[in-house]
Design an enzyme around this catalytic site. Structure first.
Site, short mmCIF file in Angstrom:
data_model
loop_
_atom_site.label_atom_id
_atom_site.label_comp_id
_atom_site.label_asym_id
_atom_site.label_seq_id
_atom_site.Cartn_x
_atom_site.Cartn_y
_atom_site.Cartn_z
N ASP A 81 0.83 -1.21 0.00
CA ASP A 81 0.00 0.00 0.00
C ASP A 81 0.86 1.25 0.00
OD1 ASP A 81 0.82 -0.62 2.70
OD2 ASP A 81 -0.64 0.84 3.43
N GLU A 176 0.10 -1.27 5.59
CA GLU A 176 1.13 -0.84 6.53
C GLU A 176 0.95 0.62 6.91
OE1 GLU A 176 5.21 0.69 7.76
OE2 GLU A 176 3.85 1.39 6.20
#
Ligand SMILES: [Zn+2]
Length: 413
Positions: A81, A176
């Site tokens: 991400d 994350e």
């Protein structure tokens, strides 16, 4: 290893911003699309077990090539991400060939200029190829540089079975950036003695110390009524929250005024209404005790603000986010020592600075998988001036391959 740039340029075009407001895992469908593409690519490289699980974790194995029986399984991890704080849709990467110290003006926004004077790390990049976005989005080197480096290292190991190494596990995690990267990580299924996240900055960094982190939510309650008839009755929660924020220390304990080993408190989101205003804060310190002190300070300032506004009240909630990985890594010194060896073998100087943030490794270390962080070449992350150099990414690939060798060599049999 030059494939790492090609992969990186391909990966950053996937929009994989995570979303704190979503309860799904991964939090956004864009991450799943990228992960499915990664699984296909890994399978095509010969990592037959590559798969993505129900929670959006890609895992795969580079099978061992060594004749030794005691070479531990090690892992490499990166997150798919990108930060939701900056636009990450339609990223258009630009490769600035043979950087010579000039200003890099990004075409999408003339005010977006990458200057040597503001970025001392660029001084080490003369002659290198610098990749930026177009000036209106982040680049996503955080952490697609890490993803590209790990996949390229895996491709290199698959293509060179003469390099002796033990089993090498790869993990590509979602979310994350919103603090959930390790949440559903199946440490037992990953099955590694230790792992390394590729999610750091400049060449040669080996990071074994991260912040300890808590989050706080303050809900200020006021009383709303028609403003024309509010005399003596209305209590404006927006003003109570503003009073609180005004009293936060400005010249210390803030992100704007701290560095190195100093911690801070940081209000980062506010939802405002007269009846109710919510302020979200993060607390950061390298010591748990320092976090407790900061929580006490925030609570005291909130209660003092409320006391200045009769009729107001505040609800305070605190949640643990992650803890300094050093506590765990201190009992596995070889994990760091071998990383230092690998960096030196790649002809780089080892640099270790405390991470003023957290990585997946901060949590994973406490879940039984000691996981320091290695450089991936990321700079100015979460910014439209984010950049990475091709040569740094190539060095990171080299370090991964060397680390696999070192763990094999150090095994006794
Ligand atoms: Zn990252």
């Amino acid at each position: 290893m030059s494939d790492v740039l090609e992969r990186f340029l391909r990966y950053v075009r996937f929009d994989t911003r995570s979303d704190e407001g979503s309860t799904a895992t991964p939090s956004t469908p864009g991450q799943s699309i990228f992960q499915r593409a990664l699984v296909e690519e890994l399978q095509a490289l010969g990592l037959k077990d590559a798969s993505v699980d129900d929670h959006g974790y890609v895992m795969a194995t580079v099978p061992a090539t060594t004749a030794k029986v005691d070479v531990p399984t090690i892992g490499f991890i990166a997150h798919v991400d990108t930060s939701p704080e900056m636009s990450g849709a339609r990223v258009e990467p630009i490769v600035h060939q043979r950087y010579d110290g000039r200003d890099l003006v990004l075409p999408g926004d003339p005010s977006a200029v990458l200057r040597l004077a503001d970025n001392p790390e660029l001084a080490n990049q003369i002659g290198h190829d610098i990749v930026t976005a177009s000036g209106t989005t982040l680049l996503g080197a955080d952490d697609k540089a890490g993803v590209a480096e790990i996949v390229t290292a895996a491709a290199h190991l698959m293509a060179h079975p003469e390099i002796p190494h033990g089993p090498v596990r790869l993990g590509f995690t979602p979310d994350e950036e919103i603090g959930r990267g390790a949440l559903h990580f199946d440490v037992a299924r990953f099955g590694a003695r230790c792992a390394y996240t590729l999610d750091g900055g400049g060449r040669g960094e080996v990071e074994s110390e991260s912040f300890s982190a808590d989050a706080m939510t303050l809900v200020f309650h006021g009383f709303n009524t028609h403003p024309g008839y509010a005399k003596g009755r209305m209590v404006n929660a927006i003003k109570v929250a503003a009073d609180f924020i005004h009293h936060l220390p400005a010249d210390r304990l803030s992100p704007e005024s701290t560095e190195g080993h100093e911690g801070f408190v940081h209000p980062y989101v506010q939802q405002s209404g007269v009846d109710r205003t919510t302020v979200r804060l993060i607390l950061r310190d390298f010591e748990t005790l320092g976090l407790t002190e900061k929580a006490r300070l925030v609570e005291r300032l909130a209660r003092e603000a409320v006391a200045r506004h009769p009729g107001a009240r505040v609800e305070i909630a605190i949640e643990e986010q992650y803890r300094n990985m050093k506590v765990v890594l201190d009992s596995h010194p070889e994990v760091i020592e071998y990383a230092h060896d690998a960096v030196r073998r790649a002809h780089l100087d080892v640099r270790s600075t405390p991470i003023r943030g957290g990585t997946d490794g901060s949590k994973l270390s406490f879940m039984g998988l000691p996981t320091p962080n290695l450089f991936a070449g990321e700079h100015n992350f979460h910014s439209r001036l984010e950049w990475v150099s091709r040569q740094d990414m190539e060095k990171a690939v080299e370090v991964i391959v060397e680390l696999c060798r070192v763990w094999e060599e150090r095994a006794l049999r």
